[in-house]
Design a protein around this motif. Structure first.
Motif, PDB file in Angstrom:
ATOM      1  N   UNK A  59       0.816  -1.151   0.084  1.00 13.81           N
ATOM      2  CA  UNK A  59      -0.116   0.144   0.119  1.00 13.81           C
ATOM      3  C   UNK A  59       0.795   1.216  -0.125  1.00 13.81           C
ATOM      4  N   UNK A  60       0.609   1.921  -1.051  1.00 16.38           N
ATOM      5  CA  UNK A  60       1.253   3.425  -1.108  1.00 16.38           C
ATOM      6  C   UNK A  60       0.423   4.351  -1.421  1.00 16.38           C
ATOM      7  N   UNK A  61      -0.530   4.558  -0.584  1.00 14.38           N
ATOM      8  CA  UNK A  61      -1.578   5.548  -0.755  1.00 14.38           C
ATOM      9  C   UNK A  61      -2.461   5.200  -1.889  1.00 14.38           C
ATOM     10  N   UNK A  62      -2.394   3.850  -2.097  1.00  8.79           N
ATOM     11  CA  UNK A  62      -3.343   3.426  -3.111  1.00  8.79           C
ATOM     12  C   UNK A  62      -4.233   2.294  -2.226  1.00  8.79           C
ATOM     13  N   UNK A  63      -5.007   1.465  -2.977  1.00  8.47           N
ATOM     14  CA  UNK A  63      -5.429   0.459  -2.228  1.00  8.47           C
ATOM     15  C   UNK A  63      -4.930  -0.899  -2.525  1.00  8.47           C
ATOM     16  N   UNK A  64      -4.866  -1.781  -1.455  1.00  8.83           N
ATOM     17  CA  UNK A  64      -4.404  -3.010  -1.783  1.00  8.83           C
ATOM     18  C   UNK A  64      -5.576  -3.609  -2.513  1.00  8.83           C
ATOM     19  N   UNK A  65      -5.379  -4.838  -2.930  1.00  6.63           N
ATOM     20  CA  UNK A  65      -6.534  -5.519  -3.725  1.00  6.63           C
ATOM     21  C   UNK A  65      -7.294  -5.804  -2.836  1.00  6.63           C
ATOM     22  N   UNK A  66      -7.227  -6.187  -1.620  1.00  4.42           N
ATOM     23  CA  UNK A  66      -8.241  -6.598  -0.543  1.00  4.42           C
ATOM     24  C   UNK A  66      -9.149  -5.367  -0.302  1.00  4.42           C
ATOM     25  N   UNK A  67      -8.412  -4.007  -0.246  1.00  7.29           N
ATOM     26  CA  UNK A  67      -9.190  -2.993   0.070  1.00  7.29           C
ATOM     27  C   UNK A  67     -10.148  -2.610  -1.079  1.00  7.29           C
ATOM     28  N   UNK A  68      -9.420  -2.718  -2.402  1.00 10.67           N
ATOM     29  CA  UNK A  68     -10.257  -2.389  -3.612  1.00 10.67           C
ATOM     30  C   UNK A  68     -11.346  -3.132  -3.696  1.00 10.67           C
ATOM     31  N   UNK A  69     -11.136  -4.409  -3.462  1.00  8.60           N
ATOM     32  CA  UNK A  69     -12.439  -5.468  -3.578  1.00  8.60           C
ATOM     33  C   UNK A  69     -13.541  -4.765  -2.647  1.00  8.60           C
ATOM     34  N   UNK A  70     -13.192  -4.813  -1.373  1.00  7.99           N
ATOM     35  CA  UNK A  70     -14.030  -4.535  -0.282  1.00  7.99           C
ATOM     36  C   UNK A  70     -14.775  -3.145  -0.861  1.00  7.99           C
ATOM     37  N   UNK A  71     -13.998  -2.274  -1.351  1.00  9.84           N
ATOM     38  CA  UNK A  71     -14.829  -1.127  -1.518  1.00  9.84           C
ATOM     39  C   UNK A  71     -15.631  -1.009  -2.812  1.00  9.84           C
ATOM     40  N   UNK A  72     -15.038  -2.116  -3.579  1.00  7.65           N
ATOM     41  CA  UNK A  72     -15.850  -2.328  -4.923  1.00  7.65           C
ATOM     42  C   UNK A  72     -17.258  -2.871  -4.558  1.00  7.65           C
ATOM     43  N   UNK A  73     -17.010  -3.976  -3.875  1.00  5.58           N
ATOM     44  CA  UNK A  73     -18.499  -4.772  -3.546  1.00  5.58           C
ATOM     45  C   UNK A  73     -19.386  -3.866  -2.535  1.00  5.58           C
ATOM     46  N   UNK A  74     -18.534  -2.803  -1.950  1.00  9.28           N
ATOM     47  CA  UNK A  74     -19.732  -2.218  -0.986  1.00  9.28           C
ATOM     48  C   UNK A  74     -20.175  -0.962  -1.616  1.00  9.28           C
ATOM     49  N   UNK A  75     -19.707  -0.641  -2.981  1.00  5.27           N
ATOM     50  CA  UNK A  75     -20.091   0.274  -3.728  1.00  5.27           C
ATOM     51  C   UNK A  75     -21.477   0.519  -4.024  1.00  5.27           C
ATOM     52  N   UNK A  76     -22.114   1.702  -3.566  1.00  2.00           N
ATOM     53  CA  UNK A  76     -23.610   1.779  -4.117  1.00  2.00           C
ATOM     54  C   UNK A  76     -23.776   2.386  -5.514  1.00  2.00           C
ATOM     55  N   UNK A  77     -22.736   3.313  -5.924  1.00  2.00           N
ATOM     56  CA  UNK A  77     -22.827   4.040  -6.979  1.00  2.00           C
ATOM     57  C   UNK A  77     -21.705   3.702  -8.014  1.00  2.00           C
ATOM     58  N   UNK A  78     -22.227   4.007  -9.171  1.00  2.00           N
ATOM     59  CA  UNK A  78     -21.320   3.782 -10.415  1.00  2.00           C
ATOM     60  C   UNK A  78     -19.885   4.245 -10.268  1.00  2.00           C
ATOM     61  N   UNK A  79     -19.939   5.482  -9.707  1.00  2.00           N
ATOM     62  CA  UNK A  79     -18.464   6.217  -9.702  1.00  2.00           C
ATOM     63  C   UNK A  79     -17.726   5.763  -8.667  1.00  2.00           C
ATOM     64  N   UNK A  80     -18.475   5.329  -7.663  1.00  2.00           N
ATOM     65  CA  UNK A  80     -17.681   4.700  -6.357  1.00  2.00           C
ATOM     66  C   UNK A  80     -16.926   3.357  -6.878  1.00  2.00           C
ATOM     67  N   UNK A  81     -17.743   2.656  -7.618  1.00  2.00           N
ATOM     68  CA  UNK A  81     -17.168   1.117  -8.021  1.00  2.00           C
ATOM     69  C   UNK A  81     -15.926   1.469  -9.031  1.00  2.00           C
ATOM     70  N   UNK A  82     -16.150   2.435  -9.974  1.00  2.00           N
ATOM     71  CA  UNK A  82     -15.131   2.637 -10.880  1.00  2.00           C
ATOM     72  C   UNK A  82     -14.011   3.107 -10.427  1.00  2.00           C
ATOM     73  N   UNK A  83     -14.094   3.980  -9.171  1.00  2.00           N
ATOM     74  CA  UNK A  83     -13.010   4.596  -8.529  1.00  2.00           C
ATOM     75  C   UNK A  83     -12.140   3.350  -7.776  1.00  2.00           C
ATOM     76  N   UNK A  84     -13.027   2.341  -7.149  1.00  2.00           N
ATOM     77  CA  UNK A  84     -12.411   1.312  -6.622  1.00  2.00           C
ATOM     78  C   UNK A  84     -11.522   0.542  -7.490  1.00  2.00           C
ATOM     79  N   UNK A  85     -12.095   0.026  -8.740  1.00  2.00           N
ATOM     80  CA  UNK A  85     -11.052  -0.746  -9.406  1.00  2.00           C
ATOM     81  C   UNK A  85      -9.988   0.050  -9.853  1.00  2.00           C
ATOM     82  N   UNK A  86     -10.174   1.444 -10.179  1.00  2.00           N
ATOM     83  CA  UNK A  86      -8.863   2.068 -10.817  1.00  2.00           C
ATOM     84  C   UNK A  86      -7.933   2.423  -9.607  1.00  2.00           C
ATOM     85  N   UNK A  87      -8.449   2.692  -8.542  1.00  6.29           N
ATOM     86  CA  UNK A  87      -7.035   2.948  -7.425  1.00  6.29           C
ATOM     87  C   UNK A  87      -6.684   1.914  -6.728  1.00  6.29           C
TER      88      UNK A  87
END
Lengths: 427, 326
Positions: A230-258
């Motif tokens: 982790x270097x001010x980005x998401x680890x894959x674990x965090x990215x997955x969690x925030x992806x699956x937790x996303x309620x909005x399209x923009x959140x989900x896109x942010x999760x996979x790109x970060x």
């Protein structure tokens, strides 16, 4: 798969005293709320709590509501992007009565700086109107209150600063969680987590839970590789969690790109963990279909070198996957490393032997390696599994090595080798 | 060492060595013998289903032209093994450069699975063919002649190989079995033909594998076929339809890793299994699944990721299975 609560929810403070640190903020905020409850006239009808992420702004509001028995009406930046949405709350805010009889309320507009000043211009002025009309306390939170677009709001609000949490406070909280979860922890490991969190308790707790999902012993060795990614980005674990937790399209896109891994690997992470997260078959199918379409677009990007298409890859692997969830409830699951990558590494030796056999067969039979693998290898396996003596004669004819024989019949290769030795003796 | 009973793969051991030994494809053999007689030949395109004698005819032609030492006059390439047209071009150039003295003024390049080449690669191949026409003749081999570009088709003599007739395949199997002193039931040889769909190589492979079990009976033949078709395929479908996603995915991974199947191989195996009598699923479901299998195979051919596409397939089966139960 364990289905526990995310610890950031489980260990959310229930009383004001449980909110870690932030004594100055409490000293300002609590009297202001008390004054509201007592029905005193307020100079400022809204409070703007500001400070870095994960330092307890929302937690303090929630704990206060619980402790004083107030109804909390909570809206996230993405919920109040339109004037109508805010006017809906305004109606609630204007009435003294709630469904449960007379009860005071706190209206929380979280992440107010998430508003886009231009796109959501109507929303900002609606918030100002809301503050004007309200009969209940309005609480806003923001990371950066000095954002120019918030200037007009700032004047209407009581400004309450939250400071970055000191390291010792973070460690103390992590220790409490470890005790409660019966984890054995090394101080050094917790200290490392706290260092990485940089005063962000939420990310520290998430990190702790990630480490704990791998080992009950929170040691420096286990912790380091997980945090190191982790270097001010998401680890894959965090990215997955925030992806699956996303309620909005923009959140989900942010999760996979970060995520700090490339998007092809991210796709494999999603593919691996989808079935653990989405248990409803219809949800799972929708999600995989979106992911499969993302994969198709990625193929087109690579083939045509048309990188414009990459946007659609993110749309589908992010929003497509996140919004596929309709029936399944979000739950905490332990994510795994993509097995495909592990298996490929683990079986590399085996595949090399298989390809070597295919090459031998291709040469001997005037066919391609692909045909050899598909059309000849299966029959050769049968011979090697069923008839060691016969197999040995073929092995001699094709000049197969010991490892090749072992590949063809893991069960009976010793017998084949014995027969082969006999044959060579008589030669 | 020759005295030791080394066993060869029968598909190679009993491959006809000369044009005279080829009992099938009479028309083709007649035309090829003309080339031998005139000691000249054009570029050729041999097209037809697998196991119908295309490679055999090409090698036999070379044998009859150059004699038993024909190997030094022949370059065998496989389009699906050679990495790209550049590799093919350099290999051809190397091979064409050295002149081998003899009565035949050209050498032969056999390019198998030419229909696996992209249209661009075929264009490059066509230029290579023209460049070396004075010293080399190409024999292109393909399953699907329609996938060979027009300019190449028009520059080659076309030979269409047809599926072998039942009596020819069975007679050949019987002859091989007699040579090998293998005991067999005639019925079993007929079963082998049915299961190999006119593909001689496959038929001989089945015969040899079955003979390793002892007497070649119908049972033995089915046992061989069963073992060659991994049980994981059916188990994967069943687990998926029952909604056990992770179990199905494990079967899938076993197929790809233990058996070395590619994504496309798995799709084809699933397709075969869906329509087999052993799998009890509603008829209309077969069509729905087949439709999606076609889509997946197309995507994989385009370069999609097999793990992701096949996981999506399993998820779809699970969804269909659930809708079927409710």
């Amino acid at each position: 798969m364990s289905t526990r609560l995310p610890w950031i929810i489980k260990y959310r403070p229930k009383k004001v005293a449980e909110v870690v640190d932030q004594d100055n903020a409490k000293k300002q905020f609590i009297p202001w709320i008390k004054a509201w409850i007592e029905g005193k006239k307020q100079e400022k009808k809204a409070a703007l709590l500001y400070g870095p992420a994960g330092c307890g702004k929302t937690s303090l509001v929630e704990a206060t509501a619980k402790e004083f028995g107030l109804e909390l009406i909570e809206m996230n930046a993405s919920d109040f992007r339109t004037r109508e949405a805010i006017e809906r709350i305004a109606k609630v805010a204007a009435t003294k009565y709630s469904l449960f009889g007379f009860r005071s309320k706190i209206i929380l507009l979280d992440e107010i700086d998430g508003l886009n000043a231009i796109a959501d211009r109507g929303a900002l002025s609606a918030v100002l109107d809301l503050i004007e009309a309200t009969t209940h306390p309005i609480v806003l939170t923001a990371n950066d209150p000095w954002d120019p677009k918030l200037r007009s709001l700032r004047d209407k609000c009581l400004l309450i600063a939250f400071r970055r949490l000191p390291k010792r406070a973070v460690i103390l909280m992590l220790k409490r969680i470890c005790e409660s979860e019966k984890l054995i922890c090394e101080y050094n490991a917790l200290s490392l987590i706290a260092d990485y969190a940089e005063g962000d308790l939420r990310s520290a707790i998430n990190d702790l839970q990630n480490v704990a999902s791998i080992s009950k012993h929170i040691t420096l060795e286990v912790t380091k590789p997980i945090l190191a990614r982790r270097d001010r980005q998401y680890t894959p674990f965090e990215a997955l969690r925030s992806l699956f937790f996303s309620k909005y399209a923009w959140q989900a896109k942010k999760a996979v790109t970060s995520a700090d891994i490339d998007y092809e690997t991210m796709m494999l992470w999603i593919a691996e963990n989808l079935p653990y997260q989405y248990t409803d078959p219809e949800d799972l199918w929708r999600a995989y279909e979106a992911l499969a379409r993302a994969d198709v677009y990625l193929g087109r990007v690579k083939r045509t070198q048309n990188w414009d298409l990459l946007a659609y890859v993110f749309d589908l692997m992010g929003a497509g996957v996140a919004l596929a969830r309709r029936k399944t409830k979000f739950k905490w699951v332990k994510y795994s490393f993509p097995q495909k990558i592990l298996l490929l590494a683990k079986t590399r030796g085996q595949r090399e032997i298989r390809d070597a056999i295919a090459k031998v067969l291709a040469g001997a039979l005037h066919i391609s390696s692909i045909i050899a693998k598909r059309e000849v290898l299966p029959f050769l396996r049968i011979i090697f599994n069923e008839n060691p003596e016969y197999a040995a004669r073929i092995a001699l004819g094709l000049n197969l090595t010991e490892s090749m024989i072992k590949f063809l019949t893991p069960k009976r290769y010793r017998e084949v080798l014995r027969e082969l030795a006999k044959l060579k003796k008589t030669a | 060492m020759a005295s030791v009973e080394v066993e060869l793969l029968w598909a190679e051991k009993y491959r006809p060595k000369t044009l005279d030994e080829i009992v099938n494809q009479e028309e083709i053999v007649r035309r090829l013998k003309q080339f031998v007689k005139s000691r000249n030949m054009p570029h050729c395109l041999f097209a037809g289903p697998p196991g119908t004698g295309k490679t055999t005819a090409a090698l036999a032609l070379a044998h009859d032209l150059y004699g038993s030492g024909y190997a030094r006059y022949v370059l065998e390439l496989n389009a699906s093994d050679a990495r790209g047209i550049d590799v093919i071009r350099t290999t051809v150039k190397e091979f064409a450069r050295s002149v081998v003295p003899g009565p035949i003024p050209f050498k032969i390049i056999i390019l198998d699975e030419a229909d696996n080449m992209t249209a661009d690669a075929q264009q490059a191949l066509r230029r290579t063919m023209e460049l070396f026409t004075s010293t080399c003749r190409f024999i292109l081999i393909a399953n699907y002649p329609s996938k060979i570009i027009e300019p190449i088709q028009s520059r080659t003599a076309f030979f269409r190989f047809t599926p072998l007739k039942k009596e020819d395949v069975v007679a050949r199997l019987k002859w091989i079995a007699d040579q090998e002193n293998v005991k067999y039931d005639m019925e079993a040889l007929e079963t082998i033909f049915e299961l190999s769909e006119g593909d001689m190589r496959r038929a001989i492979n089945i015969l040899q594998a079955a003979s390793a079990l002892g007497r070649v009976t119908v049972e033995a033949v089915y046992k061989v076929i069963g073992a060659a078709h991994p049980t994981e395929v059916r188990e994967m479908i069943k687990a998926a339809l029952a909604g056990r996603f992770t179990e199905a995915r494990e079967k899938l991974r076993a197929l790809m890793i233990n058996y070395g199947l590619s994504g496309v191989d798995v799709v084809k195996a699933l397709h075969r299994e869906i329509f087999s009598a052993e799998l009890k699923i509603p008829e209309e479901l077969k069509v729905i699944i087949a439709d999606y299998l076609g889509e997946v195979q197309y995507r994989l051919a385009e370069g999609a990721d097999d793990e992701i596409q096949l996981s999506a397939l399993i998820a779809r089966l699970a969804m269909l299975g659930k809708r079927l139960r409710v």
